[in-house]
Design a protein around this motif. Structure first.
Motif, mmCIF file in Angstrom:
data_model
loop_
_atom_site.group_PDB
_atom_site.id
_atom_site.type_symbol
_atom_site.label_atom_id
_atom_site.label_comp_id
_atom_site.label_asym_id
_atom_site.label_seq_id
_atom_site.Cartn_x
_atom_site.Cartn_y
_atom_site.Cartn_z
ATOM 1 N N THR A 51 5.142 74.894 -6.187
ATOM 2 C CA THR A 51 6.516 74.324 -6.751
ATOM 3 C C THR A 51 7.499 74.796 -6.260
ATOM 4 O O THR A 51 7.769 76.802 -7.378
ATOM 5 N N PRO A 52 8.729 74.720 -6.825
ATOM 6 C CA PRO A 52 9.936 75.216 -6.474
ATOM 7 C C PRO A 52 10.101 76.456 -7.400
ATOM 8 O O PRO A 52 10.857 76.696 -7.625
ATOM 9 N N ASP A 53 10.309 75.310 -8.482
ATOM 10 C CA ASP A 53 10.613 75.054 -10.154
ATOM 11 C C ASP A 53 9.910 76.030 -10.963
ATOM 12 O O ASP A 53 10.485 77.123 -12.299
ATOM 13 N N GLN A 54 8.672 75.838 -10.415
ATOM 14 C CA GLN A 54 7.490 76.380 -12.073
ATOM 15 C C GLN A 54 6.391 76.847 -11.426
ATOM 16 O O GLN A 54 5.474 77.359 -11.532
ATOM 17 N N GLY A 55 6.515 77.392 -9.758
ATOM 18 C CA GLY A 55 5.888 78.314 -8.516
ATOM 19 C C GLY A 55 4.290 77.821 -9.274
ATOM 20 O O GLY A 55 4.672 76.540 -8.865
ATOM 21 N N GLU A 96 9.426 56.133 -10.445
ATOM 22 C CA GLU A 96 8.357 57.670 -11.505
ATOM 23 C C GLU A 96 7.906 58.425 -10.318
ATOM 24 O O GLU A 96 7.826 60.386 -10.793
ATOM 25 N N PHE A 97 7.689 58.557 -9.389
ATOM 26 C CA PHE A 97 7.603 59.354 -8.462
ATOM 27 C C PHE A 97 8.403 60.535 -8.466
ATOM 28 O O PHE A 97 8.930 61.568 -8.582
ATOM 29 N N LEU A 98 10.236 60.069 -8.293
ATOM 30 C CA LEU A 98 11.640 60.901 -8.049
ATOM 31 C C LEU A 98 11.398 61.622 -10.046
ATOM 32 O O LEU A 98 12.126 62.403 -9.923
ATOM 33 N N GLU A 99 11.239 61.488 -11.099
ATOM 34 C CA GLU A 99 11.309 61.616 -12.247
ATOM 35 C C GLU A 99 10.241 62.437 -12.560
ATOM 36 O O GLU A 99 10.529 63.716 -12.590
ATOM 37 N N ILE A 100 9.002 62.350 -11.734
ATOM 38 C CA ILE A 100 8.208 63.388 -11.501
ATOM 39 C C ILE A 100 8.306 64.889 -10.530
ATOM 40 O O ILE A 100 7.865 66.582 -11.148
ATOM 41 N N LYS A 101 8.895 64.364 -9.734
ATOM 42 C CA LYS A 101 9.384 65.035 -8.264
ATOM 43 C C LYS A 101 10.543 66.274 -8.610
ATOM 44 O O LYS A 101 10.755 67.682 -8.711
ATOM 45 N N GLN A 131 10.257 67.480 -11.871
ATOM 46 C CA GLN A 131 10.655 68.490 -12.789
ATOM 47 C C GLN A 131 10.078 69.509 -12.160
ATOM 48 O O GLN A 131 10.041 70.448 -13.220
ATOM 49 N N VAL A 132 9.696 69.447 -11.247
ATOM 50 C CA VAL A 132 8.937 70.394 -10.932
ATOM 51 C C VAL A 132 9.273 71.301 -9.850
ATOM 52 O O VAL A 132 9.421 72.035 -9.201
ATOM 53 N N ASP A 133 10.966 70.439 -8.793
ATOM 54 C CA ASP A 133 11.993 70.694 -7.964
ATOM 55 C C ASP A 133 13.331 70.084 -7.840
ATOM 56 O O ASP A 133 13.336 69.051 -7.062
ATOM 57 N N ARG A 134 13.876 70.291 -8.638
ATOM 58 C CA ARG A 134 14.949 69.806 -9.005
ATOM 59 C C ARG A 134 16.744 69.375 -8.509
ATOM 60 O O ARG A 134 17.237 68.738 -8.415
ATOM 61 N N HIS A 135 16.037 71.113 -7.478
ATOM 62 C CA HIS A 135 16.886 71.342 -5.986
ATOM 63 C C HIS A 135 16.858 70.333 -5.319
ATOM 64 O O HIS A 135 17.663 71.094 -3.958
#
Length: 456
Positions: free
Chosen positions: A143-147, A430-435, A437-441
């Motif tokens: 993932t971009p933000d959490q590796g 719901e999907f956008l909320e989870i996305k 968390q791991v790809d905020r940009h």
């Protein structure tokens, strides 16, 4: 370089990055926020078998075919651990001779494991085994933000369910743990039933629900009392005893059967596919089916992957390309909806000779999961791209929405944001909320996600 999906529409110019390690993927996220004044984003691509623009990005596409190692296999449980770039065909070639087969497989074996996860593919056995996600033990996702994260139904479960069916937008799958299943041979005991209309084919599916595999071809251009005339094909893997009784030569080598590939050498001219040629093909195919034995032994390639025997079959639709329109309708609405949709397609004269009907069983529901299957009937049709096509598909979208259905994102190239939201409802937010968390940009983005509002 110019890139397209399997439907050859749209075609874009982009950069292609070829990576072979997790560290190389993580380096992508270290790039600047902007490149040439535009927000930098990327999307993963496997073997290029998604039909539309879900694996297209005008900034950069990451090829995952370098992640092509099978790492381990447990003979007791059937657990295979393999890289996301491994093709389903490579798994079959390796393990079918040892008596193992995919628990869930789509209609082509030429897709990558990562692509199968991102699309949460389904097969002819959905009513028994569910979608591809139900055969997974875990997935490793960068993932971009959490590796790098290991995700499963019990570990990072929200991300697991958002990634299976998430079209590559929550992270890049690099490793997959999936369960194979034991089979007695490489041959299928096939039952073929000729059905004169839509009502009879739906009754046939219900009557043969005990068969683990089932599918039907439909003549989508036939009108009147024979609208929806079909050929039902159901079956299960044949035992050695059945082969000995009915096909003794095959029983001697029950796991040995070779495909004999053909190829389409060039693009067909655009005028080759028209209502007359499709009607003629459909009549020949239907009448040929009436001559085939009702109960026969066929090899797994013929039953599961008939189109894989024709290399470059997408050239049949010409240089302008094609799109596959696949939707699912809840069981209670299916008779009315399918009748209305088939009548509309027949009246348009833009029918497909590759029209496939399947029955889906129950599909578990999870927060933010965009997986396509739902209990009911799914119909898939191929249409050559032309000026009259998209208005027709917009009419079909409205009918699908009216009857509580939705379309398959792995086949889509033109659905509107508004129709997508109406089809998928609360699952989108719901999907956008989870996305987030791991790809905020929004480092992970595709032409499809931009069109549908899945990336901001």
């Amino acid at each position: 370089m110019k890139v397209s999906g399997w439907g050859r529409y749209p075609v874009i110019d982009t950069k292609m990055a070829f990576v072979h390690s997790v560290s190389a993927l993580e380096a992508l996220w270290a790039q600047g926020d902007e490149i040439d004044g535009a927000a930098h984003s990327t999307i993963a691509r496997g073997n290029g078998r998604s039909y539309g623009d879900s694996a297209l990005n005008t900034h950069q596409i990451v090829s995952m075919m370098g992640f092509n190692l099978m790492e381990s296999f447990d003979e007791e449980s059937g657990l295979l651990v393999a890289g996301a770039g491994v093709l389903l065909s490579e798994i079959i070639d390796t393990f079918l001779p040892r008596g193992w087969f995919l628990t869930v497989s789509p209609g082509t074996k030429l897709v990558s494991l990562g692509g199968a996860v991102g699309s949460d593919v389904h097969g002819k056995d959905h009513h028994v085994h569910g979608s591809f996600a139900q055969s997974l033990a875990f997935i490793d996702v960068v993932t971009p933000d959490q590796g790098l994260l290991r995700c499963s139904p019990t570990e990072h479960s929200e991300l697991f369910h958002a990634t299976t069916g998430g079209m590559g937008l929550t992270g890049i799958v690099v490793r997959v743990g999936l369960y194979l299943k034991r089979v007695p041979s490489a041959y299928v005991r096939q039952q073929l039933v000729v059905c004169p209309d839509l009502k009879s084919i739906m009754e046939c599916f219900e009557a043969h629900a005990e068969l683990p595999y089932s599918v039907a071809w439909i003549d989508c251009l036939k009108k009147g009392q024979h609208s929806g005339r079909s050929l039902f094909m159901g079956g299960d893997f044949a035992s050695v005893a059945e082969l000995q009784e009915r096909a003794p030569k095959k029983a001697a080598t029950p796991f040995s059967c070779k495909a004999r590939p053909l190829a389409v050498p060039l693009d067909f001219p655009s005028f080759a596919l028209n209502s007359l040629s499709v009607k003629a093909f459909n009549a020949l195919y239907f009448n040929h089916g009436r001559l085939v034995k009702a109960d026969s032994i066929v090899d797994y390639n013929k039953f599961f992957y008939p189109l894989d025997a024709i290399a470059h079959w997408n050239r049949i639709y010409g240089r302008r390309g094609f799109t596959q329109y696949q939707f699912v309708i809840p069981r209670s609405e299916a008779p009315k909806a399918l009748t209305q949709i088939l009548e509309t397609i027949a009246a348009s004269g833009q029918g497909s000779f590759l029209t496939v009907l399947k029955l889906f069983g129950r599909q578990p529901s999870f927060k933010g999961n965009l997986s396509f299957p739902e209990e009911g009937y799914t119909l898939a049709l191929d249409f050559a791209v032309n000026a009259k096509l998209f208005p027709l598909l917009e009419r079909l979208d409205a009918m699908v929405i009216e009857h509580g259905g939705h379309i398959y994102l792995a086949k889509d190239c033109r659905l509107s944001k508004e129709s997508f939201a109406a089809m998928y409802g609360a699952r989108v937010s719901e999907f956008l909320e989870i996305k987030a968390q791991v790809d905020r940009h929004n480092r992970l983005s595709s032409l499809q996600s931009e069109r549908l509002g899945l990336t901001v």
